[in-house]
Design an enzyme around this catalytic site. Structure first.
Site, PDB file in Angstrom:
ATOM      1  N   GLU A  14      12.613 -53.649  30.814  1.00 50.26           N
ATOM      2  CA  GLU A  14      13.084 -52.574  31.702  1.00 50.26           C
ATOM      3  C   GLU A  14      13.447 -51.332  30.888  1.00 50.26           C
ATOM      4  O   GLU A  14      14.236 -51.429  29.954  1.00 50.26           O
ATOM      5  CB  GLU A  14      14.294 -53.059  32.503  1.00 50.26           C
ATOM      6  N   HIS A  51      15.338 -51.919  39.613  1.00 48.75           N
ATOM      7  CA  HIS A  51      16.566 -52.725  39.455  1.00 48.75           C
ATOM      8  C   HIS A  51      17.728 -52.155  40.288  1.00 48.75           C
ATOM      9  O   HIS A  51      18.779 -51.804  39.748  1.00 48.75           O
ATOM     10  CB  HIS A  51      16.957 -52.831  37.968  1.00 48.75           C
TER      11      HIS A  51
END
Ligand code: 9EZ
Length: 206
Positions: free
Chosen positions: A153, A172
């Site tokens: 990420e 997220h």
């Protein structure tokens, strides 16, 4: 939210219309009557099961930690993981990230699942083997995926998974609500107070 988006191609249809095209060709699926496989039946998995019952879905699940009594309480048929993978129309993962849960949905799961199985991961990056998912999306075994979390990420710019037409994805955002921020602030404040006065607190002190 991702299950609805996945079932009815909401992001793809929105993208087309914003781009100036009136395409009524998106064909979704009904959630009512479908089988939801919940892998990991802790606090979040149990709430997901409760919501799914409200949609009149059949809810099956796998969790090596909970007992039959708890499964009965939350109305989930507890099955071995292989059976959940074989029977579910939609699979959603809600386990912690542990050595034994890394890639819990991988090559083998995509071999054994129903053709067109839809997958949701809004739990932890790494529970789903992204290379295996991409292959399953390409060969049609996986009918679509909704992702909020990633092995890395943020994912690489131009990631083939993020850019895949059958993938709906968010950065997220799982805990990103005003309500969740207020709740977590309240829990932290009461925990600090309780810890300093020698009382019980929720969670743990790292
Ligand atoms: C759940 C789990 C592992 C798992 C392991 C532990 C709380 N929890 N949950 C589903 N410690 C595999 C599948």
């Amino acid at each position: 939210a991702l299950m609805f988006a996945l079932a009815r191609h909401i992001p793809q249809a929105n993208r087309k219309l914003v781009g100036g095209e009136w395409d009524r060709g998106f064909k979704g699926i009904e959630l009512t009557g479908k089988t939801l496989g919940v892998v990991g039946l802790g606090n979040i998995g149990a709430v997901v099961a409760e919501r799914a019952h409200g949609l009149h879905m059949k809810v099956i699940g796998y969790d090596p930690v909970i007992d039959e009594e708890r499964a009965k309480e939350i109305g989930v048929d507890l099955l071995p993981l292989d059976d959940v993978i074989k029977q579910a129309d939609i699979i959603t993962v809600h386990t912690p990230m542990l050595p034994e849960t890394k890639h819990i949905i991988g090559k083998q799961a995509f071999e054994n699942c129903k053709p067109g199985m839809r997958l949701i991961n809004c739990a932890r990056g790494g529970l789903v083997d992204e290379a295996a998912l991409l292959e399953a999306l390409e060969n049609g075994k996986c009918g679509g995926a909704a992702l909020d979390v990633y092995e890395k990420e943020p994912p690489e710019k131009g990631s083939p998974l993020v850019n895949h037409p059958k993938v709906v994805c968010t950065p997220h955002l799982g805990a990103s609500t005003f309500d969740a921020q207020v709740k977590v602030a309240e829990i932290i404040c009461s925990n600090v107070g309780n810890f300093l006065t020698g009382k019980d607190y929720i969670g743990r002190v790292n």
